[in-house]
Design a protein around this motif. Structure first.
Motif, PDB file in Angstrom:
ATOM      1  N   THR A  34       0.828  -1.201   0.000  1.00 54.68           N
ATOM      2  CA  THR A  34       0.000   0.000   0.000  1.00 54.68           C
ATOM      3  C   THR A  34       0.866   1.257   0.000  1.00 54.68           C
ATOM      4  O   THR A  34       0.606   2.195  -0.761  1.00 54.68           O
ATOM      5  CB  THR A  34      -0.931   0.001   1.226  1.00 54.68           C
ATOM      6  OG1 THR A  34      -1.708  -1.197   1.199  1.00 54.68           O
ATOM      7  CG2 THR A  34      -1.840   1.198   1.226  1.00 54.68           C
ATOM      8  N   VAL A  35       1.893   1.282   0.837  1.00 54.65           N
ATOM      9  CA  VAL A  35       2.799   2.437   0.871  1.00 54.65           C
ATOM     10  C   VAL A  35       3.499   2.589  -0.470  1.00 54.65           C
ATOM     11  O   VAL A  35       3.625   3.708  -0.989  1.00 54.65           O
ATOM     12  CB  VAL A  35       3.820   2.287   2.028  1.00 54.65           C
ATOM     13  CG1 VAL A  35       4.917   3.326   1.937  1.00 54.65           C
ATOM     14  CG2 VAL A  35       3.122   2.379   3.367  1.00 54.65           C
ATOM     15  N   GLY A  36       3.948   1.489  -1.056  1.00 51.77           N
ATOM     16  CA  GLY A  36       4.612   1.551  -2.354  1.00 51.77           C
ATOM     17  C   GLY A  36       3.709   2.057  -3.453  1.00 51.77           C
ATOM     18  O   GLY A  36       4.129   2.856  -4.299  1.00 51.77           O
ATOM     19  N   SER A  37       2.463   1.630  -3.458  1.00 49.94           N
ATOM     20  CA  SER A  37       1.546   2.111  -4.498  1.00 49.94           C
ATOM     21  C   SER A  37       1.203   3.585  -4.309  1.00 49.94           C
ATOM     22  O   SER A  37       1.055   4.314  -5.283  1.00 49.94           O
ATOM     23  CB  SER A  37       0.284   1.257  -4.535  1.00 49.94           C
ATOM     24  OG  SER A  37      -0.443   1.390  -3.340  1.00 49.94           O
ATOM     25  N   VAL A  38       1.115   4.038  -3.061  1.00 48.72           N
ATOM     26  CA  VAL A  38       0.857   5.459  -2.804  1.00 48.72           C
ATOM     27  C   VAL A  38       2.047   6.299  -3.243  1.00 48.72           C
ATOM     28  O   VAL A  38       1.884   7.340  -3.889  1.00 48.72           O
ATOM     29  CB  VAL A  38       0.531   5.688  -1.308  1.00 48.72           C
ATOM     30  CG1 VAL A  38       0.582   7.155  -0.951  1.00 48.72           C
ATOM     31  CG2 VAL A  38      -0.826   5.104  -0.973  1.00 48.72           C
ATOM     32  N   VAL A  39       3.255   5.854  -2.924  1.00 44.65           N
ATOM     33  CA  VAL A  39       4.457   6.593  -3.330  1.00 44.65           C
ATOM     34  C   VAL A  39       4.583   6.608  -4.841  1.00 44.65           C
ATOM     35  O   VAL A  39       4.888   7.644  -5.439  1.00 44.65           O
ATOM     36  CB  VAL A  39       5.711   5.980  -2.667  1.00 44.65           C
ATOM     37  CG1 VAL A  39       6.988   6.526  -3.284  1.00 44.65           C
ATOM     38  CG2 VAL A  39       5.686   6.230  -1.179  1.00 44.65           C
ATOM     39  N   TYR A  40       4.328   5.469  -5.479  1.00 46.11           N
ATOM     40  CA  TYR A  40       4.432   5.421  -6.935  1.00 46.11           C
ATOM     41  C   TYR A  40       3.412   6.341  -7.591  1.00 46.11           C
ATOM     42  O   TYR A  40       3.746   7.108  -8.497  1.00 46.11           O
ATOM     43  CB  TYR A  40       4.246   3.992  -7.447  1.00 46.11           C
ATOM     44  CG  TYR A  40       4.248   3.913  -8.949  1.00 46.11           C
ATOM     45  CD1 TYR A  40       5.429   4.056  -9.656  1.00 46.11           C
ATOM     46  CD2 TYR A  40       3.067   3.737  -9.665  1.00 46.11           C
ATOM     47  CE1 TYR A  40       5.444   4.006 -11.043  1.00 46.11           C
ATOM     48  CE2 TYR A  40       3.071   3.686 -11.043  1.00 46.11           C
ATOM     49  CZ  TYR A  40       4.265   3.820 -11.719  1.00 46.11           C
ATOM     50  OH  TYR A  40       4.260   3.785 -13.086  1.00 46.11           O
ATOM     51  N   SER A  41       2.168   6.281  -7.159  1.00 45.86           N
ATOM     52  CA  SER A  41       1.147   7.104  -7.805  1.00 45.86           C
ATOM     53  C   SER A  41       1.298   8.580  -7.457  1.00 45.86           C
ATOM     54  O   SER A  41       0.946   9.437  -8.251  1.00 45.86           O
ATOM     55  CB  SER A  41      -0.252   6.619  -7.431  1.00 45.86           C
ATOM     56  OG  SER A  41      -0.466   6.792  -6.053  1.00 45.86           O
ATOM     57  N   THR A  94       6.477  -2.831  -6.421  1.00 42.59           N
ATOM     58  CA  THR A  94       5.647  -2.029  -5.525  1.00 42.59           C
ATOM     59  C   THR A  94       5.966  -2.323  -4.065  1.00 42.59           C
ATOM     60  O   THR A  94       6.097  -1.396  -3.254  1.00 42.59           O
ATOM     61  CB  THR A  94       4.157  -2.297  -5.809  1.00 42.59           C
ATOM     62  OG1 THR A  94       3.893  -2.043  -7.188  1.00 42.59           O
ATOM     63  CG2 THR A  94       3.270  -1.412  -4.964  1.00 42.59           C
ATOM     64  N   VAL A  95       6.109  -3.593  -3.718  1.00 45.89           N
ATOM     65  CA  VAL A  95       6.445  -3.963  -2.332  1.00 45.89           C
ATOM     66  C   VAL A  95       7.838  -3.456  -1.973  1.00 45.89           C
ATOM     67  O   VAL A  95       8.057  -2.936  -0.882  1.00 45.89           O
ATOM     68  CB  VAL A  95       6.322  -5.489  -2.138  1.00 45.89           C
ATOM     69  CG1 VAL A  95       6.890  -5.923  -0.798  1.00 45.89           C
ATOM     70  CG2 VAL A  95       4.872  -5.915  -2.252  1.00 45.89           C
ATOM     71  N   THR A  96       8.792  -3.578  -2.895  1.00 46.77           N
ATOM     72  CA  THR A  96      10.148  -3.094  -2.648  1.00 46.77           C
ATOM     73  C   THR A  96      10.158  -1.586  -2.465  1.00 46.77           C
ATOM     74  O   THR A  96      10.827  -1.069  -1.556  1.00 46.77           O
ATOM     75  CB  THR A  96      11.074  -3.490  -3.812  1.00 46.77           C
ATOM     76  OG1 THR A  96      11.027  -4.900  -3.970  1.00 46.77           O
ATOM     77  CG2 THR A  96      12.493  -3.046  -3.563  1.00 46.77           C
ATOM     78  N   LEU A  97       9.415  -0.862  -3.288  1.00 46.46           N
ATOM     79  CA  LEU A  97       9.312   0.587  -3.129  1.00 46.46           C
ATOM     80  C   LEU A  97       8.684   0.938  -1.791  1.00 46.46           C
ATOM     81  O   LEU A  97       9.096   1.908  -1.144  1.00 46.46           O
ATOM     82  CB  LEU A  97       8.503   1.191  -4.281  1.00 46.46           C
ATOM     83  CG  LEU A  97       8.327   2.705  -4.266  1.00 46.46           C
ATOM     84  CD1 LEU A  97       9.675   3.393  -4.381  1.00 46.46           C
ATOM     85  CD2 LEU A  97       7.416   3.131  -5.398  1.00 46.46           C
ATOM     86  N   ALA A 103      11.659   2.553   5.146  1.00 47.49           N
ATOM     87  CA  ALA A 103      13.002   2.680   5.705  1.00 47.49           C
ATOM     88  C   ALA A 103      13.490   4.125   5.631  1.00 47.49           C
ATOM     89  O   ALA A 103      14.085   4.636   6.587  1.00 47.49           O
ATOM     90  CB  ALA A 103      13.963   1.756   4.969  1.00 47.49           C
ATOM     91  N   LEU A 104      13.237   4.797   4.515  1.00 49.14           N
ATOM     92  CA  LEU A 104      13.628   6.196   4.376  1.00 49.14           C
ATOM     93  C   LEU A 104      12.890   7.075   5.381  1.00 49.14           C
ATOM     94  O   LEU A 104      13.474   7.989   5.965  1.00 49.14           O
ATOM     95  CB  LEU A 104      13.362   6.678   2.950  1.00 49.14           C
ATOM     96  CG  LEU A 104      13.759   8.115   2.648  1.00 49.14           C
ATOM     97  CD1 LEU A 104      15.272   8.262   2.728  1.00 49.14           C
ATOM     98  CD2 LEU A 104      13.255   8.518   1.284  1.00 49.14           C
TER      99      LEU A 104
END
Length: 133
Positions: A34-41, A94-97, A103-104
């Motif tokens: 979910t965090v990865g998809s939010v950051v990507y979008s 997406t999960v890796t992002l 972590a960041l």
């Protein structure tokens, strides 16, 4: 195998197992995705970032005959779709992002806390002359 004890103990242990499995999947699978998809979008799926990525050589090209990283990843994703695999490359990315973003965020919050502590110590060492006459 055999069961010893009341059936209520079996049901209780089964419910604990389900609770721990659901928590594990939620923490280590759902939240990073979910965090990865939010950051990507929100950040990476913009015109600015796509124009910025096009300036990097061998990453993306308008020439369809040229082999680039994007074309290789697109072919791999298409092969996953054709074979109807459960876990696709885009899901992994997406999960890796998401993990990298979390972590960041932890590192940045730690450094922000250090900066606030140092600023607070600086103001404590320099007492103002208010009320001292």
């Amino acid at each position: 195998l055999g069961l010893r004890g009341p059936i209520s103990a079996l049901i209780r242990n089964l419910l604990w197992l389900l609770a721990f499995n659901a928590t594990y999947l939620g923490i280590f699978g759902f939240v990073p995705r979910t965090v990865g998809s939010v950051v990507y979008s929100g950040i990476l799926n913009t015109t600015f970032s796509s124009n910025m990525l096009k300036t990097i050589p061998l990453l993306d090209s308008d020439d369809e005959n040229r082999t680039t990283v994007v074309s290789l990843l697109s072919a791999l994703e298409q092969e996953s779709i054709d074979r109807n695999t459960t876990f696709k490359l885009s899901d992994f990315a997406t999960v890796t992002l998401g993990y990298l973003s979390i972590a960041l965020m932890v590192v940045m919050s730690r450094y922000a806390l250090i900066v606030f502590q140092k600023v607070g110590q600086k103001f404590d060492r320099n007492p103002s002359s208010r009320g001292q006459n």
